[in-house]
Design a protein around this motif. Structure first.
Motif, mmCIF file in Angstrom:
data_model
loop_
_atom_site.group_PDB
_atom_site.id
_atom_site.type_symbol
_atom_site.label_atom_id
_atom_site.label_comp_id
_atom_site.label_asym_id
_atom_site.label_seq_id
_atom_site.Cartn_x
_atom_site.Cartn_y
_atom_site.Cartn_z
ATOM 1 N N ARG A 13 50.308 56.586 15.111
ATOM 2 C CA ARG A 13 49.017 55.907 15.015
ATOM 3 C C ARG A 13 48.461 55.985 13.594
ATOM 4 O O ARG A 13 47.865 55.029 13.092
ATOM 5 N N TYR A 48 53.915 45.931 20.605
ATOM 6 C CA TYR A 48 54.580 47.179 20.976
ATOM 7 C C TYR A 48 55.694 46.882 21.978
ATOM 8 O O TYR A 48 55.445 46.373 23.060
ATOM 9 N N SER A 50 58.055 48.232 24.508
ATOM 10 C CA SER A 50 58.243 49.391 25.369
ATOM 11 C C SER A 50 59.693 49.395 25.855
ATOM 12 O O SER A 50 60.085 48.590 26.693
ATOM 13 N N GLU A 82 53.885 57.088 19.412
ATOM 14 C CA GLU A 82 52.504 57.001 19.879
ATOM 15 C C GLU A 82 52.181 55.534 20.169
ATOM 16 O O GLU A 82 51.860 54.784 19.255
ATOM 17 N N ASP A 85 46.753 52.779 21.732
ATOM 18 C CA ASP A 85 45.799 53.219 22.752
ATOM 19 C C ASP A 85 44.410 53.277 22.119
ATOM 20 O O ASP A 85 44.068 54.236 21.430
ATOM 21 N N GLU A 86 43.618 52.249 22.355
ATOM 22 C CA GLU A 86 42.302 52.148 21.737
ATOM 23 C C GLU A 86 41.309 53.187 22.255
ATOM 24 O O GLU A 86 40.245 53.372 21.668
ATOM 25 N N THR A 87 41.664 53.916 23.316
ATOM 26 C CA THR A 87 40.762 54.932 23.844
ATOM 27 C C THR A 87 40.863 56.248 23.078
ATOM 28 O O THR A 87 40.021 57.126 23.257
ATOM 29 N N LYS A 88 41.876 56.392 22.259
ATOM 30 C CA LYS A 88 42.029 57.620 21.471
ATOM 31 C C LYS A 88 40.957 57.663 20.382
ATOM 32 O O LYS A 88 40.498 56.617 19.908
ATOM 33 N N GLU A 94 43.148 49.577 17.436
ATOM 34 C CA GLU A 94 44.310 49.231 18.260
ATOM 35 C C GLU A 94 43.939 48.441 19.517
ATOM 36 O O GLU A 94 44.786 48.190 20.364
ATOM 37 N N ARG A 95 42.688 48.018 19.625
ATOM 38 C CA ARG A 95 42.277 47.337 20.861
ATOM 39 C C ARG A 95 42.987 46.014 21.071
ATOM 40 O O ARG A 95 43.087 45.544 22.194
#
Length: 116
Positions: A13, A48, A50, A82, A85-88, A94-95
Motif C-alpha cells: 500500500r 488488482y 486476485s 496488500e 482496501d480503502e478502510t485501512k 484506494e477507494r
C-alpha cells in the motif's frame, strides 16, 4: 488532459500511496495550476488481479529462461501482498479500484494470459 498508466506489482500500500502523492505534487506545480486552476484534480485507480498462489506458481512453470521467476520471490511477494482496501488508515486513495479474478477457472483467464 494528462493520463498516466503505471504497470508494476505495487504489492505494498505504501508504494501505491507514494505514486498517489507524487501525482498530487505534480498537479500542485505552479505551471499546471496557473493554466487551469479549476481543473487541477487527480483521479487514481488500481486494477488488482486476485490470483491464488498455486495458480501463480502453475503459470510461472509455463515460463522459461529469464521469464521464469524464482519460487521464493513469488512466495515472498504473495505473503507481503496488500490488496487495495480503502478502510485501512490513510488508504482512502484506494477507494477506486477494480478487482479482477485471475484464477485458472475464471472465464477471463484465457484472455488475460493468452492461454489457449
Amino acid at each position: 488532459s494528462l493520463l498516466i498508466i503505471m504497470d508494476d506489482n505495487f504489492h505494498l500500500r505504501s508504494m501505491r500511496r507514494d505514486v498517489y502523492r507524487s501525482c498530487q505534487e505534480i498537479l500542485a506545480m505552479p505551471l499546471l495550476s496557473i493554466n487551469h486552476p479549476s481543473q487541477t484534480q487527480i483521479g487514481f485507480s488500481t486494477a488488482y488481479f486476485s490470483t491464488p498462489l498455486d495458480v501463480c506458481l502453475q503459470r510461472n512453470n509455463l515460463r522459461s529462461g529469464k521469464e521464469c521467476i524464482p519460487i521464493d520471490v513469488i512466495n515472498r511477494m504473495a505473503s507481503a501482498m496488500e490488496p487495495p482496501d480503502e478502510t485501512k488508515p490513510y488508504a482512502s486513495f484506494e477507494r477506486f479500484h477494480v478487482l479482477i479474478d485471475a484464477d485458472m477457472n475464471s472465464k477471463n483467464s484465457d484472455i488475460l494470459y493468452g492461454i489457449e
